[in-house]
Enzyme design. Structure first.
Site, mmCIF file in Angstrom:
data_model
loop_
_atom_site.group_PDB
_atom_site.id
_atom_site.type_symbol
_atom_site.label_atom_id
_atom_site.label_comp_id
_atom_site.label_asym_id
_atom_site.label_seq_id
_atom_site.Cartn_x
_atom_site.Cartn_y
_atom_site.Cartn_z
ATOM 1 N N CYS A 1 0.823 -1.212 0.000
ATOM 2 C CA CYS A 1 0.000 0.000 0.000
ATOM 3 C C CYS A 1 0.860 1.266 0.000
ATOM 4 C CB CYS A 1 -0.973 0.042 1.166
ATOM 5 S SG CYS A 1 -2.166 1.390 0.953
ATOM 6 N N THR B 1 -1.242 -4.772 -2.758
ATOM 7 C CA THR B 1 -2.430 -4.311 -2.033
ATOM 8 C C THR B 1 -3.416 -5.468 -1.896
ATOM 9 O OG1 THR B 1 -3.627 -3.687 -4.044
ATOM 10 C CG2 THR B 1 -2.273 -1.966 -3.029
ATOM 11 N N CYS C 1 -6.243 1.982 -4.542
ATOM 12 C CA CYS C 1 -5.926 2.675 -3.302
ATOM 13 C C CYS C 1 -6.959 3.772 -3.095
ATOM 14 C CB CYS C 1 -4.535 3.294 -3.420
ATOM 15 S SG CYS C 1 -4.116 4.356 -2.044
HETATM 16 C C1 LIG Z 1 -0.899 0.337 6.775
HETATM 17 C C2 LIG Z 1 -1.418 -0.465 5.626
HETATM 18 C C3 LIG Z 1 -2.417 0.068 4.829
HETATM 19 C C4 LIG Z 1 -2.919 -0.648 3.757
HETATM 20 N N1 LIG Z 1 -3.938 -0.099 3.018
HETATM 21 C C5 LIG Z 1 -4.445 -0.806 1.985
HETATM 22 C C6 LIG Z 1 -5.551 -0.281 1.232
HETATM 23 O O1 LIG Z 1 -6.064 0.809 1.505
HETATM 24 N N2 LIG Z 1 -6.032 -1.015 0.205
HETATM 25 C C7 LIG Z 1 -5.496 -2.229 -0.126
HETATM 26 O O2 LIG Z 1 -5.978 -2.864 -1.056
HETATM 27 N N3 LIG Z 1 -4.441 -2.755 0.564
HETATM 28 C C8 LIG Z 1 -3.910 -2.077 1.611
HETATM 29 N N4 LIG Z 1 -2.871 -2.609 2.332
HETATM 30 C C9 LIG Z 1 -2.161 -3.804 1.830
HETATM 31 C C10 LIG Z 1 -2.809 -5.127 2.174
HETATM 32 O O3 LIG Z 1 -3.134 -5.215 3.529
HETATM 33 C C11 LIG Z 1 -1.846 -6.233 1.786
HETATM 34 O O4 LIG Z 1 -1.471 -6.044 0.437
HETATM 35 C C12 LIG Z 1 -2.455 -7.614 1.933
HETATM 36 O O5 LIG Z 1 -2.743 -7.866 3.272
HETATM 37 C C13 LIG Z 1 -1.496 -8.663 1.380
HETATM 38 O O6 LIG Z 1 -1.961 -9.942 1.647
HETATM 39 P P1 LIG Z 1 -0.944 -11.174 1.748
HETATM 40 O O7 LIG Z 1 -1.767 -12.370 1.965
HETATM 41 O O8 LIG Z 1 0.004 -11.138 0.616
HETATM 42 O O9 LIG Z 1 -0.056 -10.862 3.039
HETATM 43 P P2 LIG Z 1 -0.535 -10.825 4.551
HETATM 44 O O10 LIG Z 1 -1.976 -10.481 4.627
HETATM 45 O O11 LIG Z 1 0.437 -9.956 5.240
HETATM 46 O O12 LIG Z 1 -0.377 -12.326 5.065
HETATM 47 C C14 LIG Z 1 0.817 -13.040 5.014
HETATM 48 C C15 LIG Z 1 0.714 -14.230 5.959
HETATM 49 O O13 LIG Z 1 1.804 -15.098 5.716
HETATM 50 C C16 LIG Z 1 2.303 -15.565 6.956
HETATM 51 N N5 LIG Z 1 3.710 -15.966 6.765
HETATM 52 C C17 LIG Z 1 4.777 -15.173 6.528
HETATM 53 N N6 LIG Z 1 5.882 -15.924 6.410
HETATM 54 C C18 LIG Z 1 5.504 -17.219 6.584
HETATM 55 C C19 LIG Z 1 6.210 -18.445 6.592
HETATM 56 N N7 LIG Z 1 7.501 -18.492 6.371
HETATM 57 N N8 LIG Z 1 5.508 -19.573 6.827
HETATM 58 C C20 LIG Z 1 4.175 -19.540 7.031
HETATM 59 N N9 LIG Z 1 3.457 -18.391 7.024
HETATM 60 C C21 LIG Z 1 4.123 -17.244 6.814
HETATM 61 C C22 LIG Z 1 2.105 -14.410 7.906
HETATM 62 O O14 LIG Z 1 2.059 -14.864 9.245
HETATM 63 C C23 LIG Z 1 0.780 -13.840 7.437
HETATM 64 O O15 LIG Z 1 -0.309 -14.400 8.132
HETATM 65 C C24 LIG Z 1 -2.380 -1.928 3.450
HETATM 66 C C25 LIG Z 1 -1.388 -2.471 4.259
HETATM 67 C C26 LIG Z 1 -0.911 -1.755 5.343
HETATM 68 C C27 LIG Z 1 0.142 -2.359 6.219
#
Ligand SMILES: Cc1cc2nc3c(=O)[nH]c(=O)nc-3n(C[C@H](O)[C@H](O)[C@H](O)COP(=O)(O)OP(=O)(O)OC[C@H]3O[C@@H](n4cnc5c(N)ncnc54)[C@H](O)[C@@H]3O)c2cc1C
Lengths: 115, 453
Positions: free
Chosen positions: B215, B363, B397
């Site tokens: 993000c 995101t 966003c």
């Molecule tokens: C402050 C902030 C604001 C945001 N605002 C927006 C917004 O307005 N709009 C939008 O669309 N997005 C936004 N985002 C981005 C969005 O939250 C992320 O892009 C999204 O959560 C990504 O999902 P993910 O599954 O890739 O990662 P995550 O949701 O972070 O999940 C990753 C998971 O993998 C696990 N993991 C990591 N390493 C390992 C391992 N080695 N073995 C097993 N498990 C592991 C972790 O424990 C975690 O549970 C924002 C993020 C932040 C931090």
């Protein structure tokens, strides 16, 4: 990124999920009251009660127009252009209709009791 | 034209290596019925599930992992799906910006993973410490080896606080230091810092990590909401606000970049270009920036620290990571074909979410677009069919400019605006996108976790 109709319903379901027990309780109570009112007053009498609760809907609609932005942490100054004003109008209409539907069954039933 | 070329290149590249396909078939993955024809990406689950006894491992139970688990479990009949993640708590990360600016309570961003894990999915409560794609295995930090026929990598990313000398997450909420990129508790402590800063005034430094960060709008939103708060407190003239960009831009989408380059000066937020935060001296309230002219030290009363981000070490140090090029140098991101989300060297491996090395798209909105592509293409690989689903780089966003207003920015790999709702201008501040961000996006996010959108 388009949303299908199914998707929109799924999002709405998630939106109301925390309030789902309350919403279901209100809907069930209102349905029971509506059935009782229909049995006592017939269709014409029950529909007539709708007229009596119309002001409630209107008041809620007006309140929605006045306080809608405030309820979202914003102010009327934040509304920019036709889209925002139409959305506020639509939301206020929705709130008014909702209030009308919630209040109508008990009022219809009270009417039959008083009659 | 460029788009068509990209697509043609994708279709040419995405044919599964026949040798590998044979190997997977030999692994006893007999796929029964297919019934996939006409599966639109935006539609819900197809009527008939695909029969298979394949072992599918999903690493990471965040936004992408849970969405993939739900979609796969309803698309497949008989598959043995395993989800690996130690974390029990689920964070709605897009809400952290709102917590850090006093608009939400921390609890509004906290949920439980178990509410979203499908019943027929096994959940191993551990972290993967090694990816061994040549052996079709992952190894957990508890020493468990888990075999798979297909792997979906959704580990998210690592926020690299250590890359900033003197910085650690424990400092958030002390000595004028804030950061929205950690957890709800630290976002709340950031709010305490911002609240104090907008009341007492002083110098505020706003930073942004270089390269791919999740993000990329969040650091900008924090700066603009802080400015808005100071206005509301009637203290704006007591604040000197400086946004430090590590590059010559503020946002990757050119129209938005132009808008912000006009908006920040209009709101009296100074911009330092090519200023990358490399060190912090908390007691002295001093930050060090790497600039083309050498290191520059700036004093602050409040600083919003946004560290660089990279793939988690277990993934970044594995053969699944890009081995060379920009995505390797930037953050050891996972290698995938940017359209099919399939690993080019390990066709039975797919990636989605923050961990993958694609030009844009860290995101939750990208996750919503990527996961159906991953699932569709994974099922196609299982069936020995050509991959047809394609991710176009969609990201979004809701750029909050002040409390009550936002711009709904949605764009793709070509950096073209691709508005979902044609009646909402992606170039103008409106109240409606603010309501969407404040009230509806969490519902859309939860529906995505359940695999319904
Ligand atoms: C402050 C902030 C604001 C945001 N605002 C927006 C917004 O307005 N709009 C939008 O669309 N997005 C936004 N985002 C981005 C969005 O939250 C992320 O892009 C999204 O959560 C990504 O999902 P993910 O599954 O890739 O990662 P995550 O949701 O972070 O999940 C990753 C998971 O993998 C696990 N993991 C990591 N390493 C390992 C391992 N080695 N073995 C097993 N498990 C592991 C972790 O424990 C975690 O549970 C924002 C993020 C932040 C931090």
């Amino acid at each position: 990124m388009a949303f299908s109709i199914f998707g929109i319903f799924a999002v709405l379901l998630e939106f109301i999920r925390p309030l789902l027990p309350l919403i279901l309780a209100v809907v069930i109570i209102d349905l029971v009251l509506l059935l009782l009112a229909l049995r006592n007053n017939g269709l014409a009498g029950t529909l007539a009660a709708l007229k009596r609760v119309l002001p409630v809907g209107l008041v809620v609609f007006m309140l929605g127009l006045l306080f809608g932005p405030w309820l979202t942490g914003a102010g009327h100054g934040n509304l920019a252009g036709i889209l925002d004003w139409l959305s506020l109008f639509g939301a206020a209409v929705g709130l008014g209709v909702l209030a009308l539907l919630v209040v109508w069954p008990p009022v219809a039933l009270l009417r039959s009791k008083n009659a | 034209m460029k788009r068509r070329n990209d697509r043609q290149a994708f279709l040419a590249e995405s044919t599964v290596d026949p040798g590998r396909r044979r190997l997977l078939k030999a692994a006893g993955l007999g796929i029964g019925s297919l019934g996939l024809a006409g599966t639109g990406l935006m539609t819900s689950t197809p009527a008939r599930a695909v029969k298979t006894n394949a072992r599918i491992v999903i690493v990471g139970a965040g936004a992408a992992g849970l969405a993939a688990a739900n979609r796969l479990s309803s698309r497949l009949d008989g598959a043995r799906i395993t989800l690996i993640d130690r974390r029990e708590r689920h964070l709605y990360q897009p809400g952290l910006t709102l917590v850090a600016t006093g608009l939400w309570k921390p609890g509004q961003t906290i949920d439980e993973n178990k509410r979203y894990v499908p019943r027929n999915v096994e959940w191993i409560h551990a972290s993967v410490s090694e990816f061994e794609p040549d052996a079709n295995q992952v190894v957990t930090d508890t020493g468990q080896r888990v075999d798979y026929d297909y792997l979906v990598v959704t580990t998210g990313l690592h926020v690299d606080f250590d890359a900033i000398e003197g910085m650690s997450p424990e400092l958030i909420g002390r000595e004028g230091i804030g950061c929205v990129y950690d957890n709800p508790e630290h976002a709340n402590r950031t709010w305490e810092m911002i609240d104090r800063y907008t009341t007492e005034g002083g110098v505020g430094l706003f930073t942004r990590g270089p390269g791919g960060i999740k993000c990329a709008g969040a650091p900008l939103k924090v700066a603009m909401l802080t400015e808005d708060l100071a206005q509301r407190h009637g203290n704006r003239d007591r604040l000197e606000m400086i946004y430090n960009s590590p590059s010559a831009g503020l946002f990757s989408q050119p129209d938005m970049d132009q808008f912000l380059k006009e908006e920040f000066p209009r709101r009296d937020i100074d911009i330092n270009w090519h200023h990358r935060l490399v060190g912090i001296e908390p007691e002295q309230h001093r930050a060090t920036f790497d600039t083309p002219e050498g290191e520059v030290r700036l004093d602050y009363d409040f600083i919003h620290v946004v560290p660089p981000m990279r793939a988690p070490d277990a993934l970044g140090n594995s053969p699944l990571a890009w081995q060379e090029g920009g995505f390797a140098d930037d953050g050891n991101w996972m290698e995938v074909d940017r359209h099919s989300m399939q690993h080019p060297r390990y066709p039975n491996v797919f990636g989605a979410g923050d961990c993958v090395g694609t030009p844009i798209g860290k995101t939750a909105a990208s996750v919503k677009a990527q996961v159906p592509v991953v699932v569709d293409n994974l099922v196609s690989v299982m069936a020995g069919r050509q991959l047809t689903a394609s991710y176009d780089g969609y990201t979004s966003c809701p750029l909050i400019t002040s409390r009550g207003q936002a711009i709904l920015v949605e764009f793709d790999y070509n950096l073209d605006m691709v508005p979902s709702f044609p009646f909402i201008s992606p170039y103008r501040e409106h109240w409606v996108p603010w309501i969407m961000k404040d009230k509806f996006l969490k519902a859309a996010y939860n529906a995505m976790l359940r695999g319904r959108v």
